[in-house]
Design a protein around this motif. Structure first.
Motif, PDB file in Angstrom:
ATOM      1  N   THR A 125       0.869  -1.246  -0.219  1.00 58.73           N
ATOM      2  CA  THR A 125       0.108  -0.005   0.020  1.00 58.73           C
ATOM      3  C   THR A 125       0.777   1.188   0.035  1.00 58.73           C
ATOM      4  OG1 THR A 125      -1.723  -1.242   1.353  1.00 58.73           O
ATOM      5  CG2 THR A 125      -1.939   1.179   1.202  1.00 58.73           C
ATOM      6  N   PRO A 126       0.628   2.136  -1.025  1.00 58.53           N
ATOM      7  CA  PRO A 126       1.565   3.281  -1.030  1.00 58.53           C
ATOM      8  C   PRO A 126       1.180   4.371  -0.010  1.00 58.53           C
ATOM      9  CG  PRO A 126      -0.204   3.473  -2.658  1.00 58.53           C
ATOM     10  CD  PRO A 126      -0.307   2.243  -1.992  1.00 58.53           C
ATOM     11  N   ASN A 127       2.374   5.382   0.275  1.00 62.58           N
ATOM     12  CA  ASN A 127       1.880   6.195   1.398  1.00 62.58           C
ATOM     13  C   ASN A 127       1.438   7.409   0.768  1.00 62.58           C
ATOM     14  OD1 ASN A 127       1.833   7.985   3.666  1.00 62.58           O
ATOM     15  ND2 ASN A 127       4.156   7.882   3.759  1.00 62.58           N
ATOM     16  N   ILE A 128       0.207   7.538   0.831  1.00 62.20           N
ATOM     17  CA  ILE A 128      -0.658   8.778   0.257  1.00 62.20           C
ATOM     18  C   ILE A 128      -1.216   9.817   1.337  1.00 62.20           C
ATOM     19  CG2 ILE A 128      -1.110   7.641  -1.792  1.00 62.20           C
ATOM     20  CD1 ILE A 128      -3.704   6.849  -0.643  1.00 62.20           C
ATOM     21  N   THR A 129      -0.941   9.624   2.564  1.00 62.89           N
ATOM     22  CA  THR A 129      -1.291  10.481   3.720  1.00 62.89           C
ATOM     23  C   THR A 129      -0.535  11.681   3.429  1.00 62.89           C
ATOM     24  OG1 THR A 129      -1.943   8.766   5.155  1.00 62.89           O
ATOM     25  CG2 THR A 129      -1.549  10.770   6.031  1.00 62.89           C
ATOM     26  N   LYS A 174      -5.777  10.701   6.453  1.00 65.07           N
ATOM     27  CA  LYS A 174      -5.762   9.448   6.878  1.00 65.07           C
ATOM     28  C   LYS A 174      -5.929   8.490   6.057  1.00 65.07           C
ATOM     29  CE  LYS A 174      -7.625   6.424  10.464  1.00 65.07           C
ATOM     30  NZ  LYS A 174      -8.797   6.223  11.803  1.00 65.07           N
ATOM     31  N   GLN A 175      -5.380   7.464   5.834  1.00 60.48           N
ATOM     32  CA  GLN A 175      -5.693   6.285   4.888  1.00 60.48           C
ATOM     33  C   GLN A 175      -5.560   4.792   5.857  1.00 60.48           C
ATOM     34  OE1 GLN A 175      -1.219   6.368   3.068  1.00 60.48           O
ATOM     35  NE2 GLN A 175      -2.042   4.193   2.848  1.00 60.48           N
ATOM     36  N   GLU A 176      -6.494   3.924   5.198  1.00 60.54           N
ATOM     37  CA  GLU A 176      -6.654   2.557   5.637  1.00 60.54           C
ATOM     38  C   GLU A 176      -6.648   1.702   4.228  1.00 60.54           C
ATOM     39  OE1 GLU A 176      -9.786   2.083   7.988  1.00 60.54           O
ATOM     40  OE2 GLU A 176      -9.414   3.519   9.573  1.00 60.54           O
ATOM     41  N   PRO A 177      -5.892   0.811   4.240  1.00 65.69           N
ATOM     42  CA  PRO A 177      -4.719   0.288   5.319  1.00 65.69           C
ATOM     43  C   PRO A 177      -3.580   1.285   5.036  1.00 65.69           C
ATOM     44  CG  PRO A 177      -4.576  -1.228   3.501  1.00 65.69           C
ATOM     45  CD  PRO A 177      -5.875  -0.143   3.042  1.00 65.69           C
ATOM     46  N   GLN A 178      -2.676   1.201   6.313  1.00 66.02           N
ATOM     47  CA  GLN A 178      -1.583   2.009   6.506  1.00 66.02           C
ATOM     48  C   GLN A 178      -0.580   1.599   5.193  1.00 66.02           C
ATOM     49  OE1 GLN A 178      -0.148   1.506  10.570  1.00 66.02           O
ATOM     50  NE2 GLN A 178      -1.610   2.986  11.159  1.00 66.02           N
ATOM     51  N   ALA A 179       0.191   2.726   5.065  1.00 69.59           N
ATOM     52  CA  ALA A 179       1.298   2.461   3.858  1.00 69.59           C
ATOM     53  C   ALA A 179       2.153   1.183   4.390  1.00 69.59           C
ATOM     54  CB  ALA A 179       2.207   3.844   3.939  1.00 69.59           C
ATOM     55  N   ARG A 181       1.344  -1.842   4.116  1.00 69.05           N
ATOM     56  CA  ARG A 181       0.486  -3.155   4.115  1.00 69.05           C
ATOM     57  C   ARG A 181       0.723  -3.850   2.764  1.00 69.05           C
ATOM     58  NH1 ARG A 181      -3.886  -3.418   7.666  1.00 69.05           N
ATOM     59  NH2 ARG A 181      -4.846  -4.988   6.394  1.00 69.05           N
ATOM     60  N   SER A 182       0.767  -5.039   2.980  1.00 71.76           N
ATOM     61  CA  SER A 182       0.629  -6.005   1.685  1.00 71.76           C
ATOM     62  C   SER A 182      -0.574  -5.828   1.002  1.00 71.76           C
ATOM     63  CB  SER A 182       0.794  -7.647   1.841  1.00 71.76           C
ATOM     64  OG  SER A 182       2.331  -7.560   2.477  1.00 71.76           O
ATOM     65  N   PHE A 183      -0.898  -5.664  -0.280  1.00 71.59           N
ATOM     66  CA  PHE A 183      -2.172  -5.550  -1.117  1.00 71.59           C
ATOM     67  C   PHE A 183      -2.948  -6.857  -0.638  1.00 71.59           C
ATOM     68  CE2 PHE A 183      -4.610  -6.785  -4.732  1.00 71.59           C
ATOM     69  CZ  PHE A 183      -5.316  -5.647  -5.077  1.00 71.59           C
ATOM     70  N   ASP A 184      -4.246  -6.485  -0.436  1.00 73.73           N
ATOM     71  CA  ASP A 184      -5.063  -7.552  -0.345  1.00 73.73           C
ATOM     72  C   ASP A 184      -6.637  -7.131  -1.188  1.00 73.73           C
ATOM     73  OD1 ASP A 184      -7.264  -9.366   0.661  1.00 73.73           O
ATOM     74  OD2 ASP A 184      -7.176  -8.908   2.845  1.00 73.73           O
ATOM     75  N   ALA A 185      -6.869  -8.115  -2.088  1.00 71.86           N
ATOM     76  CA  ALA A 185      -7.837  -7.941  -3.005  1.00 71.86           C
ATOM     77  C   ALA A 185      -9.113  -7.832  -2.435  1.00 71.86           C
ATOM     78  CB  ALA A 185      -7.693  -8.907  -4.270  1.00 71.86           C
ATOM     79  N   SER A 186      -9.322  -8.358  -1.136  1.00 70.72           N
ATOM     80  CA  SER A 186     -10.770  -8.354  -0.783  1.00 70.72           C
ATOM     81  C   SER A 186     -10.825  -7.218   0.406  1.00 70.72           C
ATOM     82  CB  SER A 186     -10.888  -9.542   0.286  1.00 70.72           C
ATOM     83  OG  SER A 186      -9.930  -9.819   1.207  1.00 70.72           O
TER      84      SER A 186
END
Length: 201
Positions: A125-129, A174-179, A181-186
């Motif tokens: 997950t990229p850091n976009i905050t 704020k973003q969820e999931p946090q930067a 984190r492994s990608f989860d398609a669900s």
């Protein structure tokens, strides 16, 4: 025209729904565009590249062939037809339905695999905050996140309707999931956006 479309629906089921959606995307047909949520303008190119899925989809429609569009890798991302121009067409195989094909694609910026379900490095997950919403949203789309699975909260705790995303202008607080984190398609991505700039205490 309507009789021909009805025949295709009976023959191909869900695959033809994709074909109809792409017809609206590529030809801007007003009859079907109402069935597809309006696509946000953030990060969308004005012209299609020759190896983009919409170009290939249009070709299959002309051949009267049903199709589905899938992630060619093992990440299992759902190809976003509203932003299919951000993906690169790579592979083709016979589909499950008669006279249908599966089209394999990856986002631009990734290399095409040489076979279906190729293993690729874990996507983080990229850091976009702290970024502007336009840049954050565009970066997610370009990495292969589906706009239907990006939940936007604009100046409140109420999720914004997808059709209203285009009016969002502010900073991602704020973003969820946090930067990282492994990608989860669900898993949906949640973006909390300020009307203007974030005010952290």
């Amino acid at each position: 025209m309507q009789e021909k479309m009805a025949m295709k629906v009976r023959a191909f089921g869900n695959i033809v729904v994709v074909a109809i959606a792409v017809t609206a995307f590529t030809t801007e047909c007003s009859e079907h565009s109402a069935k597809v949520n309006p696509a946000p303008a953030h990060g969308t190119p004005t012209s299609l590249r020759p190896d983009s899925p919409p170009v290939k989809m249009k070709s299959e429609i002309k051949k009267d062939v049903g199709f589905s569009v899938r992630d060619a890798t093992d990440l299992g991302r759902t190809v976003d037809l509203q932003h299919a121009d951000l993906w690169r067409f790579c592979l083709e195989r016979k589909g499950d339905a008669p006279d249908s094909v599966d089209l394999g694609a990856v986002p631009y910026g990734e290399e095409c695999p040489d076979h279906w379900n190729a293993h690729v490095p874990d996507m983080k997950t990229p850091n976009i905050t702290g970024k502007s919403f336009e840049k954050a949203y565009s970066s997610l789309l370009k990495k292969g996140y589906n706009s239907r699975f990006i939940d936007v909260y604009y100046g409140s705790t109420v999720e914004l309707d997808q059709q209203d995303v285009a009016r969002v202008h502010g900073q991602v607080c704020k973003q969820e999931p946090q930067a990282g984190r492994s990608f989860d398609a669900s898993e949906n991505v949640k973006l909390y956006v300020a009307i203007g700039n974030c005010h952290h205490k």
